[in-house]
Design a protein around this motif. Structure first.
Motif, PDB file in Angstrom:
ATOM      1  N   UNK A 143     -92.849  88.567  19.561  1.00 21.40           N
ATOM      2  CA  UNK A 143     -93.472  87.646  20.515  1.00 21.40           C
ATOM      3  C   UNK A 143     -93.086  88.005  21.936  1.00 21.40           C
ATOM      4  N   UNK A 144     -91.854  88.458  22.151  1.00 20.79           N
ATOM      5  CA  UNK A 144     -91.351  88.764  23.488  1.00 20.79           C
ATOM      6  C   UNK A 144     -92.258  89.741  24.239  1.00 20.79           C
ATOM      7  N   UNK A 145     -92.537  90.950  23.714  1.00 19.93           N
ATOM      8  CA  UNK A 145     -93.416  91.861  24.459  1.00 19.93           C
ATOM      9  C   UNK A 145     -94.834  91.335  24.606  1.00 19.93           C
ATOM     10  N   UNK A 146     -95.323  90.622  23.583  1.00 16.06           N
ATOM     11  CA  UNK A 146     -96.680  90.060  23.662  1.00 16.06           C
ATOM     12  C   UNK A 146     -96.779  89.031  24.787  1.00 16.06           C
ATOM     13  N   UNK A 147     -95.746  88.201  24.916  1.00 15.87           N
ATOM     14  CA  UNK A 147     -95.765  87.151  25.933  1.00 15.87           C
ATOM     15  C   UNK A 147     -95.629  87.732  27.337  1.00 15.87           C
ATOM     16  N   UNK A 148     -94.847  88.794  27.468  1.00 19.36           N
ATOM     17  CA  UNK A 148     -94.689  89.442  28.774  1.00 19.36           C
ATOM     18  C   UNK A 148     -96.001  90.107  29.192  1.00 19.36           C
TER      19      UNK A 148
END
Length: 248
Positions: free
Chosen positions: A205-210
């Motif tokens: 989720x972290x890279x997707x949200x960034x």
């Protein structure tokens, strides 16, 4: 270009029927026990430097009352107390698991009279208008279910002339940093999350949200549209992170 609707659609658990807000709270409850370690480990400790740079933006203001939104385990609030010496800092977060760890840290440091960490939602901040001299958010605004509503609530509880400082990941554009960053975020980060924090979903989720988050001029435009004044954006470490500052 990332937009607010895209941000709201990026969620940790794609098969879940829970709202984004509920998923975020659940996700951070799950990874709370490894959150601080992974923050420092995956950024090679540079996240500490980013936080200090962000807080330096408030030195001239010398705030007496501060609100730390999406405070998590309280790292930013604790650093703010050390560097700015306000009379009172209140941290709010929707993850009780993160808050429990934060309260233990605050108590251990003997700062319970200066720092209060409590359950709270950025979209319905439970304080009167014009309560705080300064508001900070570190790596939290991209997790808001409704970005504009959260930013508007922050402005509401900020005193006239008060400052908000937002620290958030961004996407570098310079070769070869962009390519290395994307590879690390896309392939390495989820593996670390899977084996260290026992949650591959959280660190996917972290890279997707960034990637989905409005950055640079787009974020500045959003803040201006909400009514903030003197909005600035400064990129750090080749654009991996950005600091947004604004005044009410």
């Amino acid at each position: 270009m990332a937009n607010i609707e895209t941000v709201q659609k990026v969620i940790p658990f794609k098969e879940s029927k829970l709202s984004k807000k509920e998923q975020i709270a659940s996700m951070f409850d799950q990874i709370a026990f490894r959150y601080d370690f992974l923050n420092h480990f995956m950024s090679l400790g540079i996240d500490r430097i980013w936080r200090r740079i962000a807080l330096n933006k408030l030195k001239s203001l010398a705030p007496k009352t501060m609100l730390d939104v999406a405070t998590g385990t309280g790292d930013f609030a604790i650093l703010a107390e050390k560097r700015l010496r306000p009379e009172k800092i209140t941290g709010i977060d929707i993850s009780e698991g993160m808050l429990q760890i934060g309260r233990q840290k605050v108590e251990k440091l003997g700062l319970s009279d200066k720092i209060t960490l409590q359950s709270g939602d950025s979209e319905t901040i439970s304080f009167p208008d014009a309560t705080f001299d300064a508001i900070t958010v570190a790596f939290g605004v991209r997790n808001f279910e409704n970005l504009e509503k959260g930013l508007s609530e922050m402005r509401r509880v900020l005193k006239p002339g008060g400052k908000v400082v937002i620290l958030e990941f961004s996407n570098p554009t310079v070769f070869p940093v962009k390519q290395l960053y994307n590879f690390y975020f896309r392939y390495i980060t989820p593996l670390i999350g899977k084996y260290v924090a026992k949650s591959e979903a959280a660190y996917s989720y972290l890279p997707d949200s960034v990637k989905a988050f409005p950055q640079g001029k787009a974020m500045v435009s959003i803040l201006n549209g909400i009514g903030y004044q003197s909005v600035t954006c400064k990129t750090l470490t080749f654009g991996i992170c950005s600091v947004y500052c604004a005044t009410r």
